[in-house]
Design a protein around this motif. Structure first.
Motif, PDB file in Angstrom:
ATOM      1  N   ARG A 160      48.309  33.361  30.296  1.00 50.51           N
ATOM      2  CA  ARG A 160      49.132  34.298  31.056  1.00 50.51           C
ATOM      3  C   ARG A 160      49.768  35.391  30.207  1.00 50.51           C
ATOM      4  N   ASN A 161      50.081  35.105  28.947  1.00 50.26           N
ATOM      5  CA  ASN A 161      50.724  36.096  28.090  1.00 50.26           C
ATOM      6  C   ASN A 161      50.520  35.705  26.633  1.00 50.26           C
ATOM      7  N   ALA A 162      50.703  36.671  25.754  1.00 48.72           N
ATOM      8  CA  ALA A 162      50.627  36.422  24.309  1.00 48.72           C
ATOM      9  C   ALA A 162      51.526  37.428  23.609  1.00 48.72           C
ATOM     10  N   GLU A 163      52.197  36.969  22.558  1.00 53.34           N
ATOM     11  CA  GLU A 163      53.106  37.814  21.790  1.00 53.34           C
ATOM     12  C   GLU A 163      52.950  37.486  20.316  1.00 53.34           C
ATOM     13  N   SER A 164      53.292  38.441  19.473  1.00 52.93           N
ATOM     14  CA  SER A 164      53.290  38.164  18.037  1.00 52.93           C
ATOM     15  C   SER A 164      54.681  38.395  17.479  1.00 52.93           C
ATOM     16  N   TYR A 165      55.036  37.562  16.532  1.00 56.34           N
ATOM     17  CA  TYR A 165      56.297  37.671  15.813  1.00 56.34           C
ATOM     18  C   TYR A 165      55.949  37.828  14.333  1.00 56.34           C
ATOM     19  N   ASN A 166      56.922  37.755  13.453  1.00 53.28           N
ATOM     20  CA  ASN A 166      56.694  38.017  12.029  1.00 53.28           C
ATOM     21  C   ASN A 166      55.526  37.233  11.452  1.00 53.28           C
ATOM     22  N   ASP A 167      55.523  35.930  11.614  1.00 48.91           N
ATOM     23  CA  ASP A 167      54.502  35.105  10.974  1.00 48.91           C
ATOM     24  C   ASP A 167      53.787  34.176  11.947  1.00 48.91           C
TER      25      ASP A 167
ATOM     26  N   VAL B  15      48.847  40.183  13.134  1.00 48.09           N
ATOM     27  CA  VAL B  15      48.230  40.322  14.450  1.00 48.09           C
ATOM     28  C   VAL B  15      49.141  41.233  15.256  1.00 48.09           C
ATOM     29  N   HIS B  16      48.561  42.207  15.949  1.00 43.22           N
ATOM     30  CA  HIS B  16      49.332  43.210  16.671  1.00 43.22           C
ATOM     31  C   HIS B  16      49.498  42.814  18.137  1.00 43.22           C
ATOM     32  N   ASN B  17      50.655  43.157  18.713  1.00 41.62           N
ATOM     33  CA  ASN B  17      50.923  42.842  20.114  1.00 41.62           C
ATOM     34  C   ASN B  17      49.923  43.517  21.046  1.00 41.62           C
ATOM     35  N   PHE B  18      49.540  44.765  20.760  1.00 43.46           N
ATOM     36  CA  PHE B  18      48.603  45.447  21.651  1.00 43.46           C
ATOM     37  C   PHE B  18      47.243  44.763  21.652  1.00 43.46           C
ATOM     38  N   THR B  19      46.849  44.181  20.524  1.00 37.34           N
ATOM     39  CA  THR B  19      45.587  43.436  20.469  1.00 37.34           C
ATOM     40  C   THR B  19      45.677  42.178  21.323  1.00 37.34           C
ATOM     41  N   LEU B  20      46.806  41.476  21.248  1.00 33.50           N
ATOM     42  CA  LEU B  20      46.988  40.271  22.065  1.00 33.50           C
ATOM     43  C   LEU B  20      47.033  40.610  23.544  1.00 33.50           C
ATOM     44  N   GLN B  21      47.703  41.693  23.921  1.00 35.06           N
ATOM     45  CA  GLN B  21      47.771  42.075  25.329  1.00 35.06           C
ATOM     46  C   GLN B  21      46.402  42.460  25.869  1.00 35.06           C
ATOM     47  N   LYS B  22      45.603  43.124  25.044  1.00 31.12           N
ATOM     48  CA  LYS B  22      44.232  43.461  25.430  1.00 31.12           C
ATOM     49  C   LYS B  22      43.429  42.186  25.672  1.00 31.12           C
TER      50      LYS B  22
ATOM     51  N   ALA C  83      53.338  26.670  25.876  1.00 30.60           N
ATOM     52  CA  ALA C  83      53.250  27.664  24.805  1.00 30.60           C
ATOM     53  C   ALA C  83      52.535  27.055  23.608  1.00 30.60           C
ATOM     54  N   LEU C  84      51.697  27.842  22.991  1.00 31.22           N
ATOM     55  CA  LEU C  84      50.984  27.448  21.783  1.00 31.22           C
ATOM     56  C   LEU C  84      51.351  28.435  20.676  1.00 31.22           C
TER      57      LEU C  84
END
Length: 75
Positions: free
Chosen positions: A34-41, A14-21, A3-4
């Motif tokens: 393989r995956n990407a997610e965004s949290y508060n900061d 940064v929006h989750n839908f942008t990362l999933q795209k 994980a990075l």
């Protein structure tokens, strides 16, 4: 799996839908992402494995409108 975590500066999001795209686009190539997610900061990128081959990675962050705060006035 590795994980990075990437910190997002205040005033940006940064929006989750942008990362999933972005993840779907990278899966068409020979990427280990393989995956990407965004949290508060922060944004978190999950890779299948880490290699010594450089992997150019980018993601879009958007600037949020920050309203001017007024000083607190005691009544």
């Amino acid at each position: 799996m590795s994980a990075l975590e990437v910190g997002i500066p205040s005033g940006y999001v940064v929006h989750n839908f942008t990362l999933q795209k972005y993840v779907r686009a990278e899966r068409t190539g020979n990427s280990t992402l393989r995956n990407a997610e965004s949290y508060n900061d922060k944004a978190v990128f999950y890779f299948e494995y880490v290699s010594f081959t450089p992997l150019p990675t980018s993601a879009y962050v958007y600037r949020c409108e920050i309203r001017t705060l007024r000083p607190y006035a005691e009544v």
